[in-house]
Design a protein around this motif. Structure first.
Motif, short mmCIF file in Angstrom:
data_model
loop_
_atom_site.label_atom_id
_atom_site.label_comp_id
_atom_site.label_asym_id
_atom_site.label_seq_id
_atom_site.Cartn_x
_atom_site.Cartn_y
_atom_site.Cartn_z
N ALA A 119 15.41 12.10 -13.28
CA ALA A 119 13.94 11.30 -13.80
C ALA A 119 14.10 9.87 -12.98
N ARG A 120 15.86 9.64 -12.74
CA ARG A 120 15.37 8.32 -12.08
C ARG A 120 15.02 8.44 -10.70
N HIS A 121 15.34 9.59 -10.10
CA HIS A 121 14.75 9.34 -8.78
C HIS A 121 13.27 10.10 -8.67
N VAL A 122 12.66 10.94 -9.83
CA VAL A 122 10.92 10.98 -9.55
C VAL A 122 10.71 9.72 -9.39
N GLN A 123 10.97 8.67 -10.87
CA GLN A 123 10.12 7.88 -10.71
C GLN A 123 10.42 6.85 -9.21
N LEU A 124 11.67 6.87 -8.85
CA LEU A 124 11.56 5.97 -7.65
C LEU A 124 10.81 6.52 -6.52
N GLN A 125 10.40 7.59 -6.48
CA GLN A 125 9.55 8.87 -5.17
C GLN A 125 8.37 8.01 -5.30
N LEU A 126 7.86 8.43 -7.23
CA LEU A 126 6.50 8.16 -7.25
C LEU A 126 6.09 7.11 -7.41
N GLN A 127 6.85 5.43 -7.32
CA GLN A 127 6.96 4.36 -6.86
C GLN A 127 6.13 3.99 -5.27
N HIS A 128 6.99 4.62 -4.42
CA HIS A 128 7.18 4.35 -2.86
C HIS A 128 5.60 5.03 -3.01
N GLU A 129 6.03 6.72 -3.22
CA GLU A 129 4.28 7.34 -3.05
C GLU A 129 2.44 6.42 -3.67
N MET A 130 2.85 5.99 -4.74
CA MET A 130 1.87 5.17 -5.29
C MET A 130 2.14 3.72 -3.56
N ARG A 131 2.73 2.69 -2.90
CA ARG A 131 2.85 1.92 -1.86
C ARG A 131 2.44 2.71 -1.05
N ALA A 132 2.61 3.78 -0.51
CA ALA A 132 2.10 4.06 0.89
C ALA A 132 0.82 4.29 0.16
#
Length: 128
Positions: free
Chosen positions: A55-68
């Motif tokens: 769950a933590r990694h998914v949240q980090l991944q989504l944050q980075h995708e949103m930033r990109a």
């Protein structure tokens, strides 16, 4: 109202995830979370064995995708003409990025809800 009823009634609760407490709900939650990650992460057993880590990694991944996507959206008008794209293609690209940003936001909110539901009853959650 119990936490389970509150989070599953949220419009952001993923339809693919069963309600917490129902048969096989954790499996549906982890499957949904795993599907949000790039396929190469499927080979990392530590992610699939530990709900909190997944769950933590998914949240980090989504944050980075949103930033990109935000960067791509903000720089489209300046950088896409240099690549030879016409105005129609640029406008379509900007709309695509805006739609993707909305979708990523919904997924991030859903991932947070699923994460919170998975963590209910864990030692970390009880300490809060």
């Amino acid at each position: 109202m119990p936490l389970t009823a509150t989070i599953t009634r949220s419009p952001d609760w993923p339809l693919q995830v069963k309600a917490p407490g129902t048969h096989d709900w954790e499996r549906s939650a982890t499957r949904w979370l795993r599907d949000l990650l790039p396929a190469r992460y499927g080979s990392y057993l530590t992610l699939t064995r530990h709900h909190a880590l997944l769950a933590r990694h998914v949240q980090l991944q989504l944050q980075h995708e949103m930033r990109a996507v935000r960067v791509a959206l903000q720089t489209s008008r300046a950088e896409l003409p240099v690549l030879g794209l016409g105005e129609a293609a640029i406008e379509n690209t900007i709309r695509m990025y805006a739609v993707e940003l909305e979708q990523l936001g919904r997924l991030a909110r859903g991932a947070r809800l699923v994460s919170d539901a998975l963590l209910v009853g864990t030692p970390a959650q009880r300490r809060r």
